[in-house]
Design an enzyme around this catalytic site. Structure first.
Site, PDB file in Angstrom:
ATOM      1  N   LYS A  56      88.318-118.285 155.937  1.00 55.67           N
ATOM      2  CA  LYS A  56      88.343-118.671 154.523  1.00 55.67           C
ATOM      3  C   LYS A  56      87.805-120.080 154.289  1.00 55.67           C
ATOM      4  CE  LYS A  56      92.328-119.174 153.107  1.00 55.67           C
ATOM      5  NZ  LYS A  56      93.310-120.047 152.511  1.00 55.67           N
ATOM      6  N   ARG A  89     100.510-119.615 145.614  1.00 50.37           N
ATOM      7  CA  ARG A  89     101.204-119.103 146.793  1.00 50.37           C
ATOM      8  C   ARG A  89     102.431-118.297 146.399  1.00 50.37           C
ATOM      9  NH1 ARG A  89     100.017-122.632 151.423  1.00 50.37           N
ATOM     10  NH2 ARG A  89      98.213-121.519 152.208  1.00 50.37           N
ATOM     11  N   ARG A 108      89.669-120.636 168.554  1.00 53.70           N
ATOM     12  CA  ARG A 108      89.424-121.722 167.606  1.00 53.70           C
ATOM     13  C   ARG A 108      89.997-123.056 168.098  1.00 53.70           C
ATOM     14  NH1 ARG A 108      93.144-121.465 162.109  1.00 53.70           N
ATOM     15  NH2 ARG A 108      95.118-121.525 163.229  1.00 53.70           N
ATOM     16  N   ARG A 141      95.787-124.768 168.967  1.00 53.84           N
ATOM     17  CA  ARG A 141      97.193-124.666 168.569  1.00 53.84           C
ATOM     18  C   ARG A 141      97.961-123.846 169.587  1.00 53.84           C
ATOM     19  NH1 ARG A 141      97.859-123.347 162.226  1.00 53.84           N
ATOM     20  NH2 ARG A 141      99.616-122.212 163.081  1.00 53.84           N
ATOM     21  N   ARG A 170     102.072-113.755 162.170  1.00 54.56           N
ATOM     22  CA  ARG A 170     101.588-114.599 161.077  1.00 54.56           C
ATOM     23  C   ARG A 170     100.821-113.763 160.038  1.00 54.56           C
ATOM     24  NH1 ARG A 170      97.760-118.959 163.141  1.00 54.56           N
ATOM     25  NH2 ARG A 170      98.943-118.993 165.060  1.00 54.56           N
TER      26      ARG A 170
END
Ligand SMILES: [Zn+2]
Length: 219
Positions: free
Chosen positions: A15, A90, A124, A157, A168
């Site tokens: 995104k 959100r 990533r 991460r 997630r």
């Protein structure tokens, strides 16, 4: 012509990448709430201190504060220029308030299968300093381990494992569905961008989005 869009995409859907490419392609502002909060916390303003207070306590920033932040940011969008909202709304309450702040004329929805996201997230890397996102396969930094933008150190991460990523994604789906539904009920047009190949170049997805926006006379 002034684009007023909201973009939705799961964590790892790319995104951020698509939004920044659309920004260049369409000359619009991208309003990423996450980035704004990060910036604000460095500033010594009343609103910045408020945000910091919540974040430091590990609390969610309440809707009324988020809405104030959005209003302040929207006021800075130059006249005649459009925007893409990322990371907002959100909650259902934010979606309701948003109607009073700005009328959204299109929802950009990124559809990426879970397996692609799992593959992407495990490759990533993120800049420790500015939060810019890279991918050691598809979006390599010029120098390995170093951010192109600020020279910061890139890291992976620790929770970017397939199990955690899947959880997630499930959580994202549960939280986002009701919000997306609100826009459908309001009959806001949708531009659905499908990315179903691991090596699909971001330009391809971006061009599809732009073409669909043109059909809606929004680009
Ligand atoms: Zn950086």
């Amino acid at each position: 012509m002034r684009l007023k869009a909201v973009i939705f995409g799961a964590p790892g859907s790319g995104k951020g990448t698509y939004a920044s490419r659309l920004k260049a392609r369409l000359d619009v502002d991208v309003i990423a709430m996450g980035d704004i909060f990060r910036e604000m916390m460095k500033e010594d303003t009343e609103l910045g201190k408020k945000v910091k207070g919540y974040v430091e306590k590990g609390l969610l920033v309440p809707d009324d504060v988020v809405n104030d932040v959005l209003k302040e940011r929207l006021a800075k969008v130059p006249r005649g220029k459009g925007f893409i909202l990322d990371g907002y709304p959100r909650t259902v309450e934010q979606a309701d308030t948003m109607e009073k702040i700005a009328k959204i004329d299109v929802v950009i929805l990124l559809m990426v299968p879970d397996w692609i996201i799992v593959e992407r997230l495990s490759t990533r890397r993120i800049c420790r300093n500015c939060g810019n996102v890279y991918n050691i396969r598809f979006l390599k930094p010029k120098v390995e381990g170093v951010c192109d933008k600020c020279g910061g150190q890139l890291y992976q991460r620790p929770d970017d494992t397939p199990e955690v990523i899947k959880k997630r994604l499930q959580l994202y789906e549960e939280q986002t569905q009701p919000i997306v539904q609100i826009f459908r009920e309001r009959k806001v047009p949708f531009v659905v961008a499908m990315c179903d190949k691991l090596d699909m170049p971001p330009e391809t997805v971006v061009e599809t989005i732009v073409k669909d926006l043109q059909k809606l006379k929004l680009a």
